[in-house]
Enzyme design. Sequence first.
Site, PDB file in Angstrom:
ATOM      1  N   LYS A 213       0.753  -1.220   0.103  1.00  0.00           N
ATOM      2  CA  LYS A 213      -0.056   0.117   0.074  1.00  0.00           C
ATOM      3  C   LYS A 213       1.276   1.290  -0.015  1.00  0.00           C
ATOM      4  O   LYS A 213       1.553   1.465   0.473  1.00  0.00           O
ATOM      5  CB  LYS A 213      -0.735   0.247   0.805  1.00  0.00           C
ATOM      6  CG  LYS A 213      -1.934   0.897   1.797  1.00  0.00           C
ATOM      7  CD  LYS A 213      -2.715   1.310   2.588  1.00  0.00           C
ATOM      8  CE  LYS A 213      -3.705   1.971   2.765  1.00  0.00           C
ATOM      9  NZ  LYS A 213      -4.909   2.852   3.773  1.00  0.00           N
ATOM     10  N   SER A 289      -9.320   2.239   2.854  1.00  0.00           N
ATOM     11  CA  SER A 289      -8.324   3.376   2.316  1.00  0.00           C
ATOM     12  C   SER A 289      -7.471   2.076   1.851  1.00  0.00           C
ATOM     13  O   SER A 289      -6.871   2.554   0.432  1.00  0.00           O
ATOM     14  CB  SER A 289      -7.896   4.086   2.637  1.00  0.00           C
ATOM     15  OG  SER A 289      -6.709   3.211   4.014  1.00  0.00           O
ATOM     16  N   SER A 313      -9.994  -0.159   7.421  1.00  0.00           N
ATOM     17  CA  SER A 313      -8.970  -0.169   5.814  1.00  0.00           C
ATOM     18  C   SER A 313      -8.334  -1.214   4.879  1.00  0.00           C
ATOM     19  O   SER A 313      -8.235  -1.084   4.673  1.00  0.00           O
ATOM     20  CB  SER A 313      -7.967   1.020   6.100  1.00  0.00           C
ATOM     21  OG  SER A 313      -8.771   2.011   6.669  1.00  0.00           O
TER      22      SER A 313
END
Length: 611
Positions: A213, A289, A313
């Site tokens: 990420k 996210s 997330s």
Amino acid sequence: MGLLKDKGVVYKPVDDIDLGPHSKEVYLHADVKAPRMAGTLAKIFVWFLELKIIGDALLYFLKKNNRIQKLVSFAVLEDLPLYVPLHPYEDVKQDENSKCLDSNLSPAEQVQEAKDCLESSKTTLKDSISDNSFRRYTIMDYSKAYTSREITPLMVSERLVSAILQSSAPGMGMSFFINYESNHILKQATESTLRYERGEPISVLDGVPIAIKDEIDCMPYPTTGGTRWLHKVRACNEDACCVKRLRSCGAILIGKTNMHELGAGTSGINPHYGTSRNPYDPKRISGGSSSGSAASVCAGLCPVALGVDGGGSVRMPAALCGIVGLKPSFGRIPHSGVIPLNWTVGMVGVLAGTVEDSMITYAAMSGNAETHQPTMQPKLYLPILKPYSQMSSITLAKSKEWFNDCSDDIRISCLSALDNLHTCYGWQTVEVTIPDIEVMRLAHYVTIGAECSTSLGHYLENINKSESGSDVRVALSVYGAFNSRDYLNAQRIRNRQMKIHERIFTMADVIVTPTVGVTAYEIKDDAQETGELDYINGAALVRYSISGNFLGLPAVTVPIGYDKLGLPIGIQFIGKPWSEALLIQIAYAMEALCKAEYKKPKVYYDLLTKS
């Protein structure tokens, strides 16, 4: 919860609350008073919000109308603030079918210990793909294929680069990645291939593609946090600790995945790098996210990706994309090298196609950091995965009204999964009442918002606001409106909820919930340029995630089925502090009952089968 007094709620002492199934505590549904906005409407709202006098008035009413003032800011509590959710560990009990790891092991040695905990299997790659049901390739599939010379890491990486290019093309626009370099991927793959040719792979992770990420430092890439500006003002000079450990195991780090800008949303819609689309239906969100990480695993580009879970997330996008999401206890995986968007609620987590892959990756990254840690950790335990053997009896705590506060398809699927656990394993469910779930959501929102605003404050003073999406500009305005009273009362609520959950865990081994309240919803065209303000869907998506972050508890989500539209549904297990071994075993047992029914995504790339 008590009676209203002036502007705030008077909360009962924890010892006076009945947590049994017949408690008179009232379940408070989310009452979000904020319409969906995107496009021109979002731009206009941001313009007003950033005007000094008008903006202050709007922020006051936003806090008031969404009950932050009544339930958090002006609340009356007897509890002291608890600023960091660290847990004692002296009395942590482990299942008898778990293995204690030596604290001096290297990441590669910990991976070997994890491999030894897997069920023994002589299945070859050809055997594994002959089954009619959809089955995701595992880390062990890659390792066995490489060892047997059926395929090489270089061949896999060449296919991977081709798949990324295809998925990024205008006709598809899946937007899985913010940054990747083909030459860097192929260089790592070449080195891994040579190690296999010499018969010297570092670990079973050697040559396995893993995505990172873009909130986590991973060389040679900048860390953008999903923004157009953060990497210009924040240097990235070395790998994050978790990335360094994966690299030392021989993993191929394939690039930086897309994410919701600054992690400030649940959809994954990013106006700068495109929206990571759900491989089960590219017209729908993959969740945020850690959107690109979830979607890339779902689409078969890698068996594992890293995310950061500050408010669900990791678990939310994992559930929406039909994969496994593991969030360890606060502090279990070192956080150094991760953008400090939130100090006390964020945690590096694992998104994986299978539970066993989540355990192997968790083992590789876990342990004290080389740098100073605020506390020592308990010993690392891993479960010996045997889903069909006689497990210890497990008691699951279920809060009925909270559990049912989701779509009908999710509720029915999760209840059916529970019935299967009862029937097949003889596990028991106890009904409990967990009070003030909505209060905890709002207190967490205050906490994550205040920490994000403070962390980024010195950067935000020197950037052009127009470089951020409208949704993030609204979020940052709200975050900046929280004051010391808001924050301190939120930490008092944290302490109160910690005590409540300690009592719940005297009644059960884990808490069971759906993972999200709604399945993946459609991406609308007006959100592409500005981002999207959709707090109603956002509240439904985070509904079951907050205790894992706010209280630092470990949690895992496992795919269990699909709704009427074929969109994935996940179930979540929330554990006692430091109980990852038990959680992983429970998730593995749940997965064993469901994996025969898993469906192939519409967008999927087969990197291992010879063409």
